[in-house]
Design a protein around this motif. Structure first.
Motif, mmCIF file in Angstrom:
data_model
loop_
_atom_site.group_PDB
_atom_site.id
_atom_site.type_symbol
_atom_site.label_atom_id
_atom_site.label_comp_id
_atom_site.label_asym_id
_atom_site.label_seq_id
_atom_site.Cartn_x
_atom_site.Cartn_y
_atom_site.Cartn_z
ATOM 1 N N TYR A 1 0.835 -1.193 0.000
ATOM 2 C CA TYR A 1 0.000 0.000 0.000
ATOM 3 C C TYR A 1 0.872 1.245 0.000
ATOM 4 O O TYR A 1 2.039 1.193 0.367
ATOM 5 C CB TYR A 1 -0.812 0.082 1.307
ATOM 6 C CG TYR A 1 -1.991 -0.841 1.418
ATOM 7 C CD1 TYR A 1 -3.206 -0.522 0.819
ATOM 8 C CD2 TYR A 1 -1.897 -2.013 2.160
ATOM 9 C CE1 TYR A 1 -4.301 -1.361 0.947
ATOM 10 C CE2 TYR A 1 -2.987 -2.865 2.294
ATOM 11 C CZ TYR A 1 -4.194 -2.529 1.685
ATOM 12 O OH TYR A 1 -5.260 -3.358 1.821
ATOM 13 N N GLY A 2 0.262 2.360 -0.362
ATOM 14 C CA GLY A 2 0.858 3.662 -0.119
ATOM 15 C C GLY A 2 0.329 4.151 1.221
ATOM 16 O O GLY A 2 -0.014 3.356 2.105
ATOM 17 N N PHE A 3 0.175 5.481 1.355
ATOM 18 C CA PHE A 3 -0.223 6.050 2.638
ATOM 19 C C PHE A 3 -1.674 5.713 3.010
ATOM 20 O O PHE A 3 -2.068 5.814 4.167
ATOM 21 C CB PHE A 3 -0.016 7.570 2.599
ATOM 22 C CG PHE A 3 0.031 8.199 3.961
ATOM 23 C CD1 PHE A 3 1.099 7.957 4.807
ATOM 24 C CD2 PHE A 3 -1.000 9.012 4.404
ATOM 25 C CE1 PHE A 3 1.154 8.515 6.075
ATOM 26 C CE2 PHE A 3 -0.959 9.584 5.678
ATOM 27 C CZ PHE A 3 0.114 9.343 6.506
ATOM 28 N N GLU A 4 -2.485 5.279 2.009
ATOM 29 C CA GLU A 4 -3.871 4.891 2.306
ATOM 30 C C GLU A 4 -3.925 3.679 3.238
ATOM 31 O O GLU A 4 -4.978 3.370 3.796
ATOM 32 C CB GLU A 4 -4.653 4.622 1.018
ATOM 33 C CG GLU A 4 -4.333 3.304 0.310
ATOM 34 C CD GLU A 4 -3.133 3.383 -0.639
ATOM 35 O OE1 GLU A 4 -2.360 4.358 -0.532
ATOM 36 O OE2 GLU A 4 -2.971 2.477 -1.474
ATOM 37 N N PHE A 5 -2.792 3.017 3.427
ATOM 38 C CA PHE A 5 -2.717 1.883 4.353
ATOM 39 C C PHE A 5 -3.295 2.262 5.714
ATOM 40 O O PHE A 5 -3.966 1.477 6.368
ATOM 41 C CB PHE A 5 -1.260 1.432 4.506
ATOM 42 C CG PHE A 5 -1.054 0.289 5.443
ATOM 43 C CD1 PHE A 5 -1.741 -0.906 5.272
ATOM 44 C CD2 PHE A 5 -0.149 0.391 6.494
ATOM 45 C CE1 PHE A 5 -1.545 -1.975 6.141
ATOM 46 C CE2 PHE A 5 0.050 -0.679 7.370
ATOM 47 C CZ PHE A 5 -0.645 -1.863 7.189
ATOM 48 N N TYR A 6 -3.046 3.513 6.131
ATOM 49 C CA TYR A 6 -3.461 3.948 7.465
ATOM 50 C C TYR A 6 -4.962 4.189 7.580
ATOM 51 O O TYR A 6 -5.454 4.505 8.654
ATOM 52 C CB TYR A 6 -2.619 5.160 7.901
ATOM 53 C CG TYR A 6 -1.183 4.723 8.031
ATOM 54 C CD1 TYR A 6 -0.782 3.941 9.111
ATOM 55 C CD2 TYR A 6 -0.254 4.989 7.023
ATOM 56 C CE1 TYR A 6 0.511 3.446 9.200
ATOM 57 C CE2 TYR A 6 1.051 4.516 7.114
ATOM 58 C CZ TYR A 6 1.416 3.740 8.207
ATOM 59 O OH TYR A 6 2.685 3.248 8.294
ATOM 60 N N GLU A 7 -5.694 4.008 6.455
ATOM 61 C CA GLU A 7 -7.153 4.042 6.538
ATOM 62 C C GLU A 7 -7.710 2.633 6.702
ATOM 63 O O GLU A 7 -8.902 2.443 6.876
ATOM 64 C CB GLU A 7 -7.732 4.667 5.251
ATOM 65 C CG GLU A 7 -7.409 6.146 5.133
ATOM 66 C CD GLU A 7 -7.429 6.616 3.682
ATOM 67 O OE1 GLU A 7 -8.104 5.967 2.848
ATOM 68 O OE2 GLU A 7 -6.745 7.614 3.380
ATOM 69 N N THR A 8 -6.840 1.606 6.606
ATOM 70 C CA THR A 8 -7.352 0.231 6.623
ATOM 71 C C THR A 8 -7.346 -0.397 8.021
ATOM 72 O O THR A 8 -7.836 -1.487 8.206
ATOM 73 C CB THR A 8 -6.535 -0.691 5.693
ATOM 74 O OG1 THR A 8 -5.190 -0.798 6.202
ATOM 75 C CG2 THR A 8 -6.472 -0.149 4.264
ATOM 76 N N PHE A 9 -6.741 0.263 9.004
ATOM 77 C CA PHE A 9 -6.735 -0.299 10.362
ATOM 78 C C PHE A 9 -6.543 0.825 11.361
ATOM 79 O O PHE A 9 -6.236 1.962 10.987
ATOM 80 C CB PHE A 9 -5.616 -1.340 10.525
ATOM 81 C CG PHE A 9 -4.220 -0.740 10.521
ATOM 82 C CD1 PHE A 9 -3.636 -0.326 9.334
ATOM 83 C CD2 PHE A 9 -3.509 -0.567 11.704
ATOM 84 C CE1 PHE A 9 -2.364 0.244 9.323
ATOM 85 C CE2 PHE A 9 -2.240 -0.003 11.699
ATOM 86 C CZ PHE A 9 -1.667 0.406 10.504
ATOM 87 N N SER A 10 -6.726 0.504 12.647
ATOM 88 C CA SER A 10 -6.557 1.523 13.669
ATOM 89 C C SER A 10 -5.115 1.537 14.177
ATOM 90 O O SER A 10 -4.634 0.554 14.735
ATOM 91 C CB SER A 10 -7.521 1.257 14.831
ATOM 92 O OG SER A 10 -7.017 1.877 16.006
ATOM 93 N N VAL A 11 -4.443 2.651 13.956
ATOM 94 C CA VAL A 11 -3.052 2.811 14.411
ATOM 95 C C VAL A 11 -2.983 2.627 15.928
ATOM 96 O O VAL A 11 -2.082 1.972 16.457
ATOM 97 C CB VAL A 11 -2.525 4.217 14.004
ATOM 98 C CG1 VAL A 11 -1.194 4.509 14.668
ATOM 99 C CG2 VAL A 11 -2.423 4.321 12.491
ATOM 100 N N GLU A 12 -4.007 3.172 16.626
ATOM 101 C CA GLU A 12 -4.013 3.111 18.094
ATOM 102 C C GLU A 12 -4.116 1.670 18.587
ATOM 103 O O GLU A 12 -3.406 1.262 19.509
ATOM 104 C CB GLU A 12 -5.174 3.954 18.661
ATOM 105 C CG GLU A 12 -4.899 5.461 18.676
ATOM 106 C CD GLU A 12 -4.975 6.125 17.301
ATOM 107 O OE1 GLU A 12 -5.482 5.481 16.349
ATOM 108 O OE2 GLU A 12 -4.513 7.275 17.165
ATOM 109 N N GLU A 13 -5.019 0.896 17.956
ATOM 110 C CA GLU A 13 -5.194 -0.509 18.366
ATOM 111 C C GLU A 13 -3.910 -1.301 18.133
ATOM 112 O O GLU A 13 -3.508 -2.118 18.946
ATOM 113 C CB GLU A 13 -6.361 -1.156 17.604
ATOM 114 C CG GLU A 13 -7.736 -0.639 18.016
ATOM 115 C CD GLU A 13 -7.995 -0.802 19.513
ATOM 116 O OE1 GLU A 13 -7.694 -1.886 20.051
ATOM 117 O OE2 GLU A 13 -8.470 0.175 20.145
#
Lengths: 463, 437
Positions: free
Chosen positions: A194-206
């Motif tokens: 992925y590119g930066f959209e990876f961070y829309e696919t899961f919760s960074v906090e979790e």
């Protein structure tokens, strides 16, 4: 990028010998990484990797060379130098390359170089805060952010002329928990094609909390008892056991040389019939996926084990010649600095029909390995060892106290036959796999499964 | 390439000081597998690391495209990178040490001029010797690796250092089979003089190691007296090397914090970092920051004397760099436990009931560099009345590294270095937890 004409000239120069195969691999990779420790960004480094690898072969004898000289003529000189290893009459006619083929799967929405570094730093900070907020016992957190765009062009005498773009993104969270006397650490590292959209696919906090949860749990864990017992290995990174203990032994690299315990076993029952194993380099946007392998063959889905029977190896072009088998699109390499060889992509044991609760309930006494650490295997003997990052004892069919310091030891051949329950909760997790052709991204995976008996090494002594 | 232009452009944009680190290398790799030249690889590469201080922060990038036309872009990259850094640690570009040690023999011209055919013959020769020793040898492999490296460090404070070295490794790999059991081994020697390689010795050690383990079984779990062979001990030391790094200490990631002057190991143990060791590619007069390297006993007769420092950690601890600033962090040069005076055979012969550990696997995952705990897969032999009774496999050995260093009862005189130039003699340990059956 090198022009088609130059690639053709390099290949034909190489074939001006008794060689029957020539290949040029061009790589241009831009990587950025950010490191945060002690609540501050300590490093932000961009890296440019550029070079050309040339491979020439006659039968399964090959020579490889690489250069990162910016003078295109040096690639032709390298081809000429390498060709000296194959003195004799020319065996191949002059090669002309066809149309350049490009892959179209694993589309990227936000290319890494179009995203401001400050946005990337913001992700790192979110992860850092969440990991620290989990517990007061978390004393250290380090976050590593990485993304890259790797462009490769592969041209060879086998009518191959392709371009592939691999875009990969990964976040690593490393938490250390301490009660003042002891320290334990936990790690979690989600990644993908992925590119930066990876961070829309899961919760960074979790994801960050998970690393801290492991560290804190292990801080309060007992020493693991040692002995032979049933072991339940959880889904996700638990698949590293299959990757190490069986996957490597199914690579043509060791199979072709008869150096694997599975050499010559195609069609034979090598696992309990409830075991199905797959290596699939085509999974959309998965960490170990690509359009083409590093020899320019399309990536594939390979059914390694079907109902316990060895169905397919993972084969690269040159080892294929030795085995009289064709490539399965498994030729991979870290960079132009490595000749490709057969490697895994996204490798997993497929779903079975037990569920998690059933597996635990069916186990009177044993070890539940919830999170596995790394491990290694000797492919010629199949001996493996794995660290258990987060483990619990199972007592009377229930998950009991957490234990630390456990190591699982065995052989791949045995373990496959002893898998007696396979769950239905398949999950993949990301790792870096190191072998002959360097360190490459691979997914491991499995549902929760049980190995009926296994040697567990712990520091507490026999139970 | 003339980097003065880069330094000038950097200064004009407000970069306080700037440094380049250029590494060029040529490599040859050869591998003979069952009488065939299986691998023949040649490589020529260069890589550049540029660091610059901008508004008190260190910006950095790495590139393999080295071209004067990119100087302007590089200056921008340094500024961009520096602007993201939040660390308040003081950063350094070093003006140079007063004196650098002369290190002789790092580069041997003969290794470069010897024809490739001679090197190929050497590998064939070794493989042939390995394959002939024992009929149970099923797979025999020999390999050769050669590297020539040139390092240049220049900066805007006038530092200009250069070193050139070369190095070769010759080794073998064996898989021995008998009945349904197979065992494998690796053995190698390194030097930059080809005539140093003892082919018969490499072949014999390699074959012995694999064949002697055939039929190996597990053993009853329990506490045993252990002789930890040199190579196994070196691999364990490698896993815990970071304990001696000031970086780990300052980040609270080392159990050796606040222990300087205390006994952390048995008083027979000394641990050395030696940058002047002959014929090692890890040797040299300066580190990657341009600081002169130093010989030091980090542990002297059991007592911790200090840590390895780079410029940054030294400043924080109000001391001077020990010349261990490598690859942007801290690393040792030739790091080893000092030789003792007991012959290996003697150490074994005095064991009543015990275990010899020949190698440890999984040291990258089964060791905790913070706590010192380890749980590792091992191979070896069971010993009774000083004699080897049977080979062992699929056992695990567990413990804590600092406890182990305190439980050393004998140190042998057989110091051996591994691939990464971390070395140890064989050690006798009073007791370790072994789990098997």
């Amino acid at each position: 990028m090198l022009e088609k004409q130059l690639l053709e000239r390099a290949i034909n120069t190489a074939l001006d010998s008794s060689a029957d195969f020539a290949e040029v691999f061009v790589e241009d990779k831009k990587q950025s990484s950010i490191m945060m420790q002690s609540n501050t960004v300590e490093q932000a480094v961009n890296q440019t990797i550029y070079g050309v690898g040339v491979r020439i072969a006659r039968g399964y004898h090959s020579v490889y060379g690489y250069t990162n000289s910016q003078n295109p003529e040096d690639v032709v000189s390298l081809a000429k130098d390498l060709a000296k290893s194959f003195e004799g009459e020319r065996v191949r006619e002059t090669i002309t390359l066809g149309e350049l083929k490009k892959g179209s799967s694993h589309q990227i929405k936000r290319m890494p170089h179009t995203v401001d570094m400050k946005e990337k730093v913001a992700i790192v900070k979110r992860a850092n805060e969440a990991a620290r907020a989990y517990s007061e016992e978390i004393k250290q957190v380090s976050i590593s952010f990485m993304d890259y765009v790797q462009n490769v062009w592969i041209a060879s005498s086998e009518d191959i002329y392709v371009q592939d773009q691999r875009v990969r993104t990964r976040l690593g969270i490393h938490s250390v928990a301490s009660d003042g006397k002891e320290m334990q650490s936990g790690f979690n590292g989600p990644g993908g094609h992925y590119g930066f959209e990876f961070y829309e696919t899961f919760s960074v906090e979790e994801a960050a909390k998970e690393a801290s949860r492991i560290a804190v749990t292990m801080l309060h864990a007992d020493e693991c008892p040692s002995g032979v017992m049933p072991v339940v290995i959880d889904n996700g990174f638990g698949g590293v056991i299959f990757h190490e203990a069986c996957g490597h032994s199914l690579e043509a690299t060791s199979v072709a040389k008869n150096a694997s315990v599975f050499s010559g076993k195609q069609g034979e029952q090598i696992a309990n019939p409830i075991v199905n194993a797959i290596d699939d380099g085509t999974i959309e946007n998965a960490w170990g996926s690509a359009n083409f392998d590093d020899e320019g063959h399309p990536q594939q889905r390979r059914q390694l084990i079907k109902d316990g029977v060895l169905n397919s190896y993972m084969v690269d072009y040159i080892n294929g010649k030795r085995m009289k088998a064709s490539s399965t699109g498994s030729g991979r390499r870290e960079s132009y600095r490595f000749a490709p060889t057969s490697r895994m992509s996204n490798t997993y044991i497929d779903n079975g029909d037990s569920n998690f609760d059933e597996i635990i309930a069916a186990t009177e006494f044993g070890l539940y390995a919830k999170k596995m650490g790394g491990g290694s295997v000797n492919p010629s003997t199949g001996d493996f060892n794995f660290a258990v990052m987060e483990g619990y004892m199972i007592r009377d069919g229930k998950i009991s106290e957490p234990v630390k310091g456990a190591t699982l030891v065995g052989t791949g051949k045995d373990a496959l036959k002893k898998i007696d329950m396979v769950g239905n909760n398949l999950l993949r997790a990301q790792g870096m796999c190191g072998s002959l052709s360097g360190s490459i991204p691979t997914d491991v995976g499995q549902p929760t499964l049980r190995i009926s008996s296994m040697t567990v090494g712990g520091s507490k002594g026999a139970n | 390439m003339n980097f003065e232009q880069l330094f000038k452009k950097a200064e004009a944009k407000g970069i306080e000081s700037i440094q380049i680190y250029l590494e060029e290398s040529q490599q040859i790799d050869l591998e003979v597998f069952k009488g065939d030249l299986e691998k023949h690889q040649m490589a020529d590469s260069r890589g550049l690391t540029v660091q610059g201080i901008y508004k008190g922060k260190m910006g950095k990038f790495k590139t393999e495209i080295i071209d004067e036309k990119l100087f302007d872009q590089w200056v921008d990259d340094i500024i961009k990178s520096a602007s993201l850094i939040e660390s308040k640690d003081e950063v350094f570009i070093y003006e140079g040490s007063d004196k650098y040690e002369e290190v002789e023999g790092l580069y041997q011209e003969d290794l470069e001029t010897t024809d490739i055919k001679e090197k190929i013959d050497l590998v064939f020769d070794l493989e042939k010797r390995i394959s002939k020793i024992d009929s149970r040898v099923d797979i025999s492999e020999a390999f050769f690796h050669q590297v020539r490296k040139r390092v240049i460090i220049q900066n805007s404070k006038g530092l200009n250092l250069e070193k050139e070295l070369n190095h070769a490794v010759l080794g073998g790999h064996v898989v021995a089979r008998e009945n349904d059991d197979s065992r494998s081994s690796y053995e190698f020697e390194h030097s930059n003089v080809l005539s140093d390689f003892n082919l018969d010795e490499i072949a014999k050690n390699c074959v012995d190691k694999a064949v002697s383990l055939l039929g190996a079984k597990s053993i009853k779990s329990g506490k045993y007296e252990v002789v930890l062979q040199n190579a196994a001990s070196a691999s364990l030391l490698a896993a815990y090397m970071s304990m001696f790094s000031a970086e780990s200490v300052q980040k609270g990631m080392s159990k050796l914090a606040n222990k300087v002057g205390e006994n952390i190991a048995d008083n027979k143990i000394s641990i050395v970092d030696d940058p002047f060791r002959k014929k090692s590619p890890k040797s040299g007069a300066f580190d990657d920051e341009g600081v002169r390297t130093t010989y030091k006993e980090l542990v002297s007769n059991g007592k911790l004397t200090g840590y390895m420092h780079n410029l940054k950690t030294a400043k924080k601890a109000d001391t001077t760099s020990t010349g261990n600033g490598f690859r942007g962090g801290i690393a040792p040069t030739n790091f080893h436990i000092a030789n003792g005076d007991v012959a290996y055979d003697e150490a074994v012969s005095k064991m009543e009931k015990g275990i010899i550990i020949t190698d440890l696997q999984g040291t990258h995952s089964g060791t905790n560099p913070i706590s010192g705990d380890f749980s590792l897969q091992a191979n070896g032999f069971y010993v009774e009345d000083g004699k080897i009774v049977k080979p062992l496999a699929l056992i695990t050995v567990a413990g804590n590294y600092l406890t182990l260093l305190n439980d050393v009862t004998e140190i042998c005189n057989d110091l051996k270095f591994g691939f990464s130039f971390i070395g140890s003699p064989s050690l006798k340990i009073s007791s370790l937890a072994i789990s098997g059956e």
